[in-house]
Design a protein around this motif. Structure first.
Motif, short mmCIF file in Angstrom:
data_model
loop_
_atom_site.label_atom_id
_atom_site.label_comp_id
_atom_site.label_asym_id
_atom_site.label_seq_id
_atom_site.Cartn_x
_atom_site.Cartn_y
_atom_site.Cartn_z
N SER A 1 -1.15 -87.17 -10.98
CA SER A 1 -1.63 -86.84 -9.63
C SER A 1 -1.53 -85.34 -9.37
O SER A 1 -2.41 -84.73 -8.77
N GLN B 1 -0.33 -85.58 -1.76
CA GLN B 1 -1.01 -86.22 -2.87
C GLN B 1 -2.39 -86.59 -2.36
O GLN B 1 -2.54 -87.43 -1.49
N ASP C 1 -3.79 -90.57 -3.83
CA ASP C 1 -3.14 -91.85 -3.56
C ASP C 1 -2.97 -92.05 -2.06
O ASP C 1 -1.91 -91.86 -1.51
MG MG Z 1 0.15 -90.57 -9.40
#
Ligand code: MG
Ligand code: GDP
Length: 597
Positions: A20, A41, A44
């Protein structure tokens, strides 16, 4: 954009190796998102994904990158889900790419999921760029990590390795350069009939099903008439677009492009990952093979905790629209009333649905003990019943024989844990088919009953290997099994919702453990309740659930005999009145059915 300047790739990595972080860094450096839009992030975003640190639904993002060679490139980053429950989706996402970044944390080295993902990339004939991450970290051992990756595939040479810090951005520019230098441009025929792979889909209550696709031949134009070859569903492409990462409409999607198509189809089951999208009038002659319907493997009953059946029904309907691998049907139970029999890809999937019900709909459910689908062959006729609810398992007198689903399990584990892993697999009735030594890692292949591995095998595997072993499963076939139904009787009444199916050899131990656990989990009454595990009409284990208050008869208080008799008489009246089991089934009671062996 010309397809020579398009690159489609995925990042494959063991959990926490920095996928990520690298994806975010790439979006930032290509100015796909500016820092104002930046979240911790970016990709997500579902609540459950953040809670589990995994990607449930795959995402794709288009980035534009100006190379050092002066050319402008279109980089389509295709995100893949990271858990074994979603292995099929991983495989299809990779099929939409020409290459992958194999990301390995230099402080950890090659891990089980690195190996599993590497294998999938190889199977798809993808170009693999080895990227060593976290070189800024004190514990980084770059040399050792390089050695381990070379062991995976001797084809890698010293100069192939990129050494980066996704966190600080060091070396990431070289990754951006390597993507266009090493990963081939998509090839395909623009003038041929449309051939596109559906690698993901989501449901939107206004727009219907949105399909994520990769074009291999031909092109998709705004408003063209399209058809899904496996499901035979036709529709008009009213909106097509790309994800940047927000949805952005375009006029056409050409060879090599990755994007979305709003199908307007209201039945999510009509669109399946792996299907081929083509022109309605002149369909392609070469549909993708490997098309498979997402098939639930694990089933459990969901019942509303606070009697809000209608609210639960509405929520389950909506969730199943968004996740076509989640299926449900109505069911009712004497003990629990109206509810649903739900099917899941695996236990993590079940957990995710439960959490989504709570997060998104504020609903708590009672979950009965999970089970697989049995094929029950009925005596004296040719009938085969597919049973996914133990309460519906026929009486043993009617059964000729039963078959259960088997899977092929590929376990990748560090050498240190291999003995324990093999013991666990044997306990789980695994039949070792292959053992492959890959340096510090061992790859084991087993045939196993799905029922053994569906519930807590994965977490046990993680715990004995300190998180380092990984599991990849695929359905094998149905095989004859010696299984029986275990009924639970509380206070002489059968409690249908607590029935479960088990291998006969596990019955003695499991039934003892069961009654012991029930003794402490079933809410008590004023009188003792005999509790039995019953198999084929015989009680195989019994315990008395103690009463809430002391029993008059054994009560140490000094009372006259006649007074005690009187108390006993009244207790017995109570007992008879409530002989029908009206016990309250809490989640705790259902949890006592797990981990009995
Ligand atoms: Mg991840
Ligand atoms: P994923 O599970 O592969 O998506 O991993 P994440 O991107 O969520 O990263 C896992 C953890 O590693 C996070 O705490 C990141 O901040 C950290 N991390 C990622 N890349 C680097 C790096 O290059 N250096 C250091 N020191 N930490 C990193």
């Amino acid at each position: 954009m010309e397809s020579v300047n398009i690159r489609n790739f995925a990042i494959i990595a063991h959990i926490d190796h920095g996928k990520s972080t690298l994806a975010d860094r790439i979006m930032e450096m290509t100015e796909t998102v500016n820092s104002r839009e930046k979240k911790a992030q970016l990709l997500d975003d579902m609540e459950v994904e953040q809670a589990h640190g995994i990607t449930v639904k795959s995402r794709t993002v288009r980035n534009y990158y100006k190379g050092d060679d002066g050319q402008e490139y279109e980089y389509n980053f295709i995100d893949t889900p990271g858990h074994v429950d979603f292995a099929y989706e991983v495989s299809k996402s990779l099929a939409a790419c020409e290459g992958v970044l194999l990301l390995v944390d230099a402080t950890q080295g090659v891990q089980a999921q690195t190996v599993a993902n590497f294998r999938l990339a190889k199977e798809n004939n993808l170009v693999i760029i080895p990227v060593i991450n976290k070189i800024d970290s004190k514990g980084a051992d770059i040399k050792k990590t390089v050695q381990q990756i070379k062991k995976l595939d001797p084809i890698f040479e010293e100069q192939d390795f990129l050494k980066i810090s996704a966190k600080t951005g060091q070396g990431v520019h070289l990754v951006l350069e390597a993507i266009h230098q090493r990963i081939p441009a998509p090839s395909g025929d623009d003038s041929a009939s449309l051939k596109a792979l559906v690698f993901d889909s989501v449901y939107d209550s206004f727009k219907g099903v949105i399909a994520y696709i990769r074009v291999f031949d031909g092109q998709i134009k705004f408003n063209s008439k399209l058809k899904l070859m496996a499901s035979k569903e036709s529709f008009k492409a009213s909106t097509i677009g790309v994800l940047t990462p927000n949805m952005k409409t375009v006029e056409s999607l050409c060879v090599g492009d990755v994007g979305y198509v709003i199908t307007g189809i209201k039945d999510p089951k009509a669109i399946n990952v792996g299907d081929t999208l083509t022109d309605e009038k002149k369909p392609t002659k070469s549909a993708f093979p490997g098309y498979r319907k997402a098939k639930p493997m694990v089933f459990a009953g969901f019942y509303p905790k606070n009697n809000d059946y209608a609210a639960l029904k509405a929520a389950i309907e909506r969730l199943s629209l968004n996740d076509s691998s989640f299926q449900y049907g109505l069911e009712s139970s004497d003990a629990l009333g109206m509810g649903f029999r739900c099917g899941f890809l695996g236990m993590l999937h079940l957990q995710i649905i439960r959490e989504r019900l709570k997060d998104e709909y504020d609903l708590e459910v009672l979950t009965t003990s999970p089970n697989v689908t049995y094929h029950v062959h009925i005596r004296n006729n040719q009938k085969i019943m597919e049973v996914n609810n133990p309460a519906k398992f026929p009486d043993f007198s009617e059964i000729n024989y039963v078959e259960e689903p088997f899977i092929r399990a590929i376990i990748t584990t560090p050498v240190e844990s291999v003995n324990q892993v093999m013991k666990l697999a044997e306990r789980s009735k695994g039949d070792l088919k292959n053992l492959d030594n890959k340096g510090d890692l061992v790859v084991l292949e087993y045939n196993m009953p799905l029922s053994e591995i569906a519930y807590d095998f994965f977490s046990q595997l993680k715990s004995i290997s300190h998180g380092y072993a990984d599991l990849d499963t695929s359905f094998l076939n149905y095989q004859v099994a010696d299984v029986v139904k275990v009924e639970v009787h509380i206070n002489y009444a059968k409690v249908d919702a607590l029935a479960f199916v088990l291998h006969r050899q596990d019955v003695p131990k499991a039934s003892q453990n069961l009654v012991k656990k029930l003794k402490y989990s079933v809410p008590r009454k004023l009188y003792p309740m005999p509790t039995q595990a019953v198999v084929e009409g015989k009680a195989v284990a019994r315990v008395d659930i103690p009463p809430l208050r002391k029993n008059a008869a054994v009560n140490g208080e000094k009372r006259s005999i006649s007074k005690k008799k009187d108390l006993l008489r009244r207790q017995n009246i109570n007992k008879r009145q409530s002989a029908q089991s009206d016990i309250k089934l809490t989640q705790e009671v259902f949890n006592s059915l797990l981990e009995l062996k």
